[in-house]
Write an enzyme that holds these catalytic residues in place. Structure first.
Site, short mmCIF file in Angstrom:
data_model
loop_
_atom_site.label_atom_id
_atom_site.label_comp_id
_atom_site.label_asym_id
_atom_site.label_seq_id
_atom_site.Cartn_x
_atom_site.Cartn_y
_atom_site.Cartn_z
N CYS A 233 -39.74 -44.38 68.39
CA CYS A 233 -40.25 -43.03 68.21
C CYS A 233 -40.73 -42.85 66.77
CB CYS A 233 -39.14 -42.03 68.55
SG CYS A 233 -39.61 -40.29 68.36
N HIS A 248 -31.94 -53.48 73.75
CA HIS A 248 -30.91 -54.48 74.04
C HIS A 248 -31.44 -55.72 74.74
CE1 HIS A 248 -31.24 -53.02 78.14
NE2 HIS A 248 -31.01 -51.79 77.71
N CYS A 280 8.80 -54.47 83.24
CA CYS A 280 10.22 -54.29 83.56
C CYS A 280 10.35 -53.94 85.04
CB CYS A 280 10.80 -53.18 82.70
SG CYS A 280 12.47 -52.67 83.19
N CYS A 293 15.20 -67.22 74.58
CA CYS A 293 15.97 -67.10 75.81
C CYS A 293 15.13 -66.43 76.89
CB CYS A 293 17.24 -66.31 75.56
SG CYS A 293 18.28 -66.14 77.03
#
Length: 547
Positions: A233, A248, A280, A293
């Site tokens: 523009c 792009h 969990c 562990c």
């Protein structure tokens, strides 16, 4: 100067035409974008002029009043060529009927009614003839009912195509009558109505769009040929005309939209959580293991096995958890974890390279003023070499190549991923095409880096022979990067996107001179299509066919 020119010709004779083209480009235009005639800037002042161009073409060809021509153009989304094509293919009657244009040539359609009184078919009241209005379709109602109808439609946003109130009548009301009646009661709504009609040229026209600048510059851009293009523009913003996001290419609009969303949202954070944490079994919050562990505890107090995620007690030994065994292999869970890891690493690969080239583009863009200063120093010298346009032209060739290279990584992410085109190519075909594309991408990347390094040198302090060596380097690398960009785009358009069968992706074509800068609208359009349709009309009438 002539001596240097002859030596250049001996060394680089095969690319001489490309060099000449590079050096003959106007330096001023290279500091911005290329200027052409395929896109125009429409300001608020020139919007009416632009609209009247198309209105006049239709009015002259079909001998219509302005509001009938506008109704036709709004219905056909201001596509004059399509309107003319339908006129030739289906005839005038069908053209008008589809758009809701009614022209009763043998009936008096004056808006005023001469009879003393008549009953309005809407409010069922007797009203004076002077208070009744008749539309082109022949239906007449009292002015109060017409006015209320128009006001409601304008407030509902239907200003551009207000239909007659009569049952099953699809005729579009005369805009002059609408304006006259509404302005008596609501002048502000009449102004809004006029504004909607004017801006319909942009809102309903696929070849005209508002500039997406923020804050808005007030301009619109009209393209003359292909809507899949990138434009600049007059305010300086470069954007994709199709999707109105930043320029792009070689990414398609769909790919770019997906990439932006992927980079913006938390999808990859979720991926990281999937890879590095376990939910969990009690509260379902993600838990990260911070020790060796395999018996872990959530903050809610629930203990569970890290290997399988199952709830357990807290009793355990060095080798096992009391009352729990998960040594059996579970394929689905393992596959899910590996897939998440692979997707995360793949995204990081493409995003890191996209980000690196985007950052390089930003850094190189800051060289403009520095390069100008260096060129000014060289021009002030007493030297046989006086023309330094190759410096600025080469710098902008670097910008264009770097930009294309950076957007090639989001393209590759989706082109060779498992999301968009998994049904388009076999794994073998995908591998072959990916290697072909990456070879071209790698060549372009290597030469872009070479060209970038040349401009980092302090050439304002070079001797004349060093300047000539640099000149040949810039010319050579500029031609090479431009050629490689063209080949990469050809590969994308022909071998990759062009070979798709079940989906369609379009990209803006590569422009050696950069994104085209829209020029101010002045004068009329090419009237070739209008002449063609006039000739066709004369031909049909000669053969006894009435359009």
């Amino acid at each position: 100067m002539e001596d240097y020119g002859s030596s250049d010709e001996d060394i680089y004779s095969s690319d001489q035409e490309s060099y000449d083209g590079l050096e003959n480009e106007e330096a001023d235009s290279q500091w911005g974008s290329s200027t052409g005639n395929s896109c125009k800037v429409i300001t608020r002042e020139s919007l009416l002029v632009a609209q009247r161009e198309d209105l006049r073409r239709v009015m002259d060809l079909l001998s219509l009043r302005e509001h009938h021509a506008r109704t036709l153009l709004i219905h056909y989304r201001w596509d004059v060529e399509r309107l003319f094509a339908i006129l030739v293919e289906k005839g005038k009657t069908c053209l008008f009927a589809e758009a809701g244009v009614t022209i009763l040539e043998e009936v008096d359609v004056d808006s005023s009614v001469s009879s003393s009184t008549m009953m309005c078919g809407i409010c069922m009241e007797e009203v004076a003839g002077s208070e009744v209005t008749k539309m082109d379709c022949g239906h007449c109602f009292c002015n109060d009912c017409w006015t209320e109808h128009f006001i409601v439609k304008i407030k509902e946003g239907q200003s551009k195509r207000i239909r007659c109130m009569a049952h099953k009548c699809f005729a579009i009301c005369d805009e002059a009558v609408i304006r006259k009646l509404v302005s008596k009661r609501h002048p502000d709504l009449a102004e809004k109505f006029d504004r909607f009609l004017l801006e319909s040229y942009i809102e309903d026209n696929k070849m005209v769009k508002w500039c997406p600048s923020i804050p808005h510059c007030g301009n619109a851009i009209r393209v003359e040929t292909d809507e899949f293009c990138e434009v600049e523009c007059s305010c300086g913003l470069q954007f994709c005309f199709s999707c109105l996001s930043e320029a792009h290419s070689p990414c398609s609009c769909w790919m770019w939209e997906l990439w932006i969303k992927k980079c913006r949202d938390e999808s990859e954070t979720v991926n990281w959580i999937t890879v590095h944490t376990k939910p969990c079994p009690k509260c379902h919050k993600p838990v990260e293991k911070n020790g060796g562990c395999n018996l872990v505890s959530c903050i809610c107090g629930q203990a569970f096995c890290w290997l399988c995620g199952g709830a357990t007690g807290r009793d355990h030994t060095w080798s096992s958890i009391a009352g729990h065994s998960c040594g059996r292999y579970k394929e689905d869970q393992e596959k899910k974890s590996e897939r998440a890891k692979r997707d995360l690493y793949r995204y990081m690969h493409y995003h890191n390279r996209y980000k690196a080239h985007t950052d390089s583009f930003t850094q190189e863009s800051r060289l403009r003023e520095t390069i100008k200063e260096k060129v000014a120093i060289l021009e002030s010298r007493d030297s046989r070499l006086r023309d330094f346009s190759w410096v600025t032209n080469g710098l902008y060739r670097l910008f264009r190549s770097r930009r294309a290279l950076s957007f090639s990584y989001p393209f590759a992410f989706y082109m060779f991923g498992d999301d968009l085109f998994k049904d388009e190519m076999t794994n073998e075909e995908k591998e072959i095409k990916q290697h072909l594309f990456e070879d071209q991408q790698q060549q372009l990347e290597a030469n872009v880096e070479k060209l970038s390094k040349v401009f980092e040198d302090p050439f304002d302090g070079f001797e004349e022979t060093e300047i000539m060596d640099m000149r040949m380097q810039v010319l050579n690398l500029s031609v090479v990067t431009d050629t490689l960009c063209k080949k990469m785009y050809e590969c994308i358009e022909t071998d990759l996107l062009g070979a798709l069968q079940f989906s369609s992706h379009n990209i803006a074509p590569y422009q050696s001179k950069g994104i085209e800068r829209a020029t101010e609208l002045n004068g009329g359009r090419n009237t070739k299509a209008n002449n063609n349709i006039t000739c066709q009309k004369s031909h049909d009438q000669t053969n006894g066919c009435t359009l």
